[in-house]
Design an enzyme around this catalytic site. Structure first.
Site, PDB file in Angstrom:
ATOM      1  N   TYR A  99       0.880  -1.303   0.052  1.00 26.56           N
ATOM      2  CA  TYR A  99      -0.009   0.099  -0.044  1.00 26.56           C
ATOM      3  C   TYR A  99       0.826   1.368  -0.040  1.00 26.56           C
ATOM      4  CZ  TYR A  99      -3.710  -3.422   1.262  1.00 26.56           C
ATOM      5  OH  TYR A  99      -4.544  -4.538   1.362  1.00 26.56           O
ATOM      6  N   ASN A 122     -12.723  -0.580  -4.590  1.00 30.36           N
ATOM      7  CA  ASN A 122     -12.552  -0.797  -6.096  1.00 30.36           C
ATOM      8  C   ASN A 122     -13.784  -1.470  -6.698  1.00 30.36           C
ATOM      9  OD1 ASN A 122     -11.750  -1.851  -8.499  1.00 30.36           O
ATOM     10  ND2 ASN A 122     -10.102  -3.098  -7.692  1.00 30.36           N
ATOM     11  N   CYS A 130      -6.374  -5.352  -7.177  1.00 30.68           N
ATOM     12  CA  CYS A 130      -6.209  -4.850  -5.991  1.00 30.68           C
ATOM     13  C   CYS A 130      -5.631  -6.059  -5.171  1.00 30.68           C
ATOM     14  CB  CYS A 130      -7.344  -4.052  -5.413  1.00 30.68           C
ATOM     15  SG  CYS A 130      -8.961  -5.049  -5.535  1.00 30.68           S
ATOM     16  N   HIS A 131      -6.156  -7.412  -5.632  1.00 34.42           N
ATOM     17  CA  HIS A 131      -5.522  -8.417  -4.778  1.00 34.42           C
ATOM     18  C   HIS A 131      -4.075  -8.275  -4.835  1.00 34.42           C
ATOM     19  CE1 HIS A 131      -5.804  -9.727  -9.000  1.00 34.42           C
ATOM     20  NE2 HIS A 131      -4.980 -10.525  -8.811  1.00 34.42           N
ATOM     21  N   GLU A 157      -1.839 -16.718 -10.036  1.00 35.56           N
ATOM     22  CA  GLU A 157      -0.720 -15.763 -10.748  1.00 35.56           C
ATOM     23  C   GLU A 157       0.522 -16.362 -10.429  1.00 35.56           C
ATOM     24  OE1 GLU A 157      -1.099 -11.529 -10.201  1.00 35.56           O
ATOM     25  OE2 GLU A 157      -3.285 -11.484 -10.730  1.00 35.56           O
TER      26      GLU A 157
END
Length: 162
Positions: A99, A122, A130-131, A157
């Protein structure tokens, strides 16, 4: 279900991560909702071509066949939130950032909490990733779909980057 939510058409269907709702308005995708978290009731009905394409891309992303979305999107938020969401799009697939790093990237060092708030608002999670934002100490922080889904997305991912 297709439902009009303030001029937006919302379609819900099951995915690999649970029941998802995607909304469109004016030819753009405007929202992605984790329906179990939203507590909304649903019934299956017809979709639209754009919502079909959005779900096709989401399914391809969740199965690792694609790593970016190519949808027309429109997000409604404050100027600050829009800057944060734009910065989120720059986080590479399979990577994470903090962040605080996002706050510094948008030129407001020290605004890590505000970045966290923008991530929490979001309207297009996964599409605007945002993850991929975690605490500076490596802890995951919060997520609209819950921490289990955030961990699943990050693991997916990492497995598929390549």
């Amino acid at each position: 279900m297709i439902k009009d939510i303030g001029g937006k058409m919302l379609y819900c269907r099951p995915t690999a991560i649970g029941m998802i709702g995607i909304a469109e308005s004016g030819g753009t995708v405007t929202n992605l909702l984790f329906m179990e978290k939203e507590g909304r009731k649903f019934v299956e009905t017809a979709s639209t071509p754009l919502l079909d394409e959005a779900f096709d891309q989401l399914d391809a992303w969740l199965s690792g066949r694609i790593d970016t979305f190519s949808l027309p999107v429109a997000a409604d938020g404050s100027r600050f939130a829009m800057r944060v969401w734009q910065a989120l799009l720059d986080i590479p697939y399979g990577s994470t950032t903090s962040y605080g790093e996002i706050a510094a990237q948008i030129g407001i060092p020290g605004a890590a909490r505000a970045v966290g708030s923008a991530c929490g608002h979001n309207p297009l999670p996964i599409i605007i990733p945002c993850h991929r934002v975690i605490n500076v100490d490596g802890r995951m922080g919060g997520y609209l779909g819950g921490l289990q889904i955030k961990r699943h997305l990050l693991d997916l991912e990492r497995r598929n980057r390549g």
